[in-house]
Design a protein around this motif. Sequence first.
Motif, PDB file in Angstrom:
ATOM      1  N   LEU A  92      43.379  54.626-100.100  1.00 44.80           N
ATOM      2  CA  LEU A  92      44.737  54.020-100.788  1.00 44.80           C
ATOM      3  C   LEU A  92      45.365  55.314-101.018  1.00 44.80           C
ATOM      4  O   LEU A  92      46.303  55.256-100.684  1.00 44.80           O
ATOM      5  CB  LEU A  92      43.569  53.077-101.408  1.00 44.80           C
ATOM      6  CG  LEU A  92      45.270  52.529-102.820  1.00 44.80           C
ATOM      7  CD1 LEU A  92      45.453  51.587-101.695  1.00 44.80           C
ATOM      8  CD2 LEU A  92      43.598  51.991-103.479  1.00 44.80           C
ATOM      9  N   TYR A  93      44.954  56.483-101.109  1.00 42.13           N
ATOM     10  CA  TYR A  93      45.609  57.640-101.766  1.00 42.13           C
ATOM     11  C   TYR A  93      46.227  57.968-100.404  1.00 42.13           C
ATOM     12  O   TYR A  93      47.420  58.392-100.654  1.00 42.13           O
ATOM     13  CB  TYR A  93      45.009  58.829-103.088  1.00 42.13           C
ATOM     14  CG  TYR A  93      44.291  57.805-104.726  1.00 42.13           C
ATOM     15  CD1 TYR A  93      44.534  57.402-104.412  1.00 42.13           C
ATOM     16  CD2 TYR A  93      42.909  58.457-103.949  1.00 42.13           C
ATOM     17  CE1 TYR A  93      44.175  56.823-105.854  1.00 42.13           C
ATOM     18  CE2 TYR A  93      41.973  58.410-105.428  1.00 42.13           C
ATOM     19  CZ  TYR A  93      43.380  57.269-106.134  1.00 42.13           C
ATOM     20  OH  TYR A  93      42.951  56.948-107.386  1.00 42.13           O
ATOM     21  N   SER A  94      46.050  58.022 -99.660  1.00 37.50           N
ATOM     22  CA  SER A  94      47.128  58.099 -98.264  1.00 37.50           C
ATOM     23  C   SER A  94      47.669  57.572 -97.782  1.00 37.50           C
ATOM     24  O   SER A  94      48.343  58.128 -97.867  1.00 37.50           O
ATOM     25  CB  SER A  94      45.685  58.860 -97.259  1.00 37.50           C
ATOM     26  OG  SER A  94      44.808  60.285 -97.777  1.00 37.50           O
ATOM     27  N   LEU A  95      47.667  55.994 -98.103  1.00 38.07           N
ATOM     28  CA  LEU A  95      48.505  55.073 -97.849  1.00 38.07           C
ATOM     29  C   LEU A  95      49.807  55.675 -98.245  1.00 38.07           C
ATOM     30  O   LEU A  95      50.682  55.465 -98.079  1.00 38.07           O
ATOM     31  CB  LEU A  95      47.603  53.901 -97.563  1.00 38.07           C
ATOM     32  CG  LEU A  95      48.630  52.864 -97.311  1.00 38.07           C
ATOM     33  CD1 LEU A  95      49.419  53.527 -95.913  1.00 38.07           C
ATOM     34  CD2 LEU A  95      48.519  51.702 -97.187  1.00 38.07           C
ATOM     35  N   LEU A  96      49.475  55.487-100.471  1.00 36.04           N
ATOM     36  CA  LEU A  96      50.183  56.065-100.834  1.00 36.04           C
ATOM     37  C   LEU A  96      51.231  57.421-100.491  1.00 36.04           C
ATOM     38  O   LEU A  96      52.693  56.515-101.454  1.00 36.04           O
ATOM     39  CB  LEU A  96      49.910  55.713-102.580  1.00 36.04           C
ATOM     40  CG  LEU A  96      48.913  54.673-102.861  1.00 36.04           C
ATOM     41  CD1 LEU A  96      48.689  54.467-103.494  1.00 36.04           C
ATOM     42  CD2 LEU A  96      50.297  53.517-102.429  1.00 36.04           C
TER      43      LEU A  96
END
Length: 441
Positions: free
Chosen positions: A14-18
């Motif tokens: 999720l952090y990578s996507l953000l």
Amino acid sequence: MRRRKRSAVRRAWLYSLLLSLPGLVFAAILFYRAGLAAAPTILLGSCLLLYLLLLSAALIESMVRPLQTLSNVVASLREGDYSFRARGAGSHDAMGELAGEINALADLLQRQRVRSLEATALLARILEVMHSPLFAFDRENQLQLVNYAGGQLLNRPYARCFGQTALELGLGDLLAAADQTIHSFNGKPNRWLLRKAAFRQDGLPHTLLLLADVSQPLQEEEQAAWKRLIRVLGHELSNSLAPIKSIAGSLLARVDQITADAATVKDFRRGLGVVEGRADSLHRFVQSYRLLAQLPPPHFKSVQLGPLLERVVLLEQRLHVHLDAGPPVVIDADPDQLEQMFINLLANAVDASLANNSDSVRAGWRIVDTTAVVTIEDRGTGIANTENLFVPFYTTKPTGSGVGLALAQQIARAHGGEIRLLNRDDGDGARATIRLPVARM
């Protein structure tokens, strides 16, 4: 643990996507302004998206895999397996420092475990070779630890001691007694010094009992006290009896010079004779007791036990003594003192058998390990009071002096041995057991 790992990976994705979202938005705006056709836009967008996915996967893998490895190492340490080590401990980053600390912790725990196992093995060995019985009870008074000597004292198999309460084992009085007190156990002649200590295991209170056999030191102290008493009494009585006997003898010699009737002279003569006779008897009585206090140290030499016992048996003429011959054995002893010891013990056995109208007395010897064990058995009425047998002045015979057994025990201990006198378990009578060390060849 799996659920936590999955949630951590999902958060990383999720952090990578953000983090990638601003780049994707910027690329979409750039493609839109450039007026690219749909096909190149989809191709470039797919390539950019694949690149970001691969980069994120590589980043997540580089972070999650070391953490999983460290988690596995820590789990192994918790389970007591210290063979695993974390990789990357030499790198100068946060993960490397963490791996190095975990490896150092594993080495420390492994050394502590080895020391603990060695200490436990040493403690078990010490408990095994201890001659003093040791017991440990929990707060429910159930036995949790006992050494070999304790099992021998309880006369129970080692495995059957555990789980029993102190009352069931016959140790209830010892558990309730005060520290540093003297006790007897199971009717045996040994006297034990009780030492108590409290300790905790798993946070629960336990009680440790240690018994030290103080029979011989106490008996030695008693013997020393008796010797001092005998010396004092013997000196004072001898100093008083000698002039009494002398004066009585002198007066008895001058009785005929008294001018009185025959009855008076006869009374004087009889009274002075009684005084002189009793003084002489008391003097001999005192001299027999002084033998205990003046017994010289033994002069050791090699002695054949069999021929010595045969000579002692031949000296007893009141009844036939059956001698059960044992194996040839040589002991370091003073033959004169040893012969006197066996004479006293054999005389007691014969007296007991004759008093019970029996003519059965047996003697014999055998070898047990490095000890020569001599037994003398009679068929008398047995022993009424075993606690005072070797106490000077104590006797159960009407004409006894109470010296024979005390002198025999003193001789045995001077030779590194001991005498035990107990009632026989196969009928009437008593059995004297003499233990003497065998000479080293």
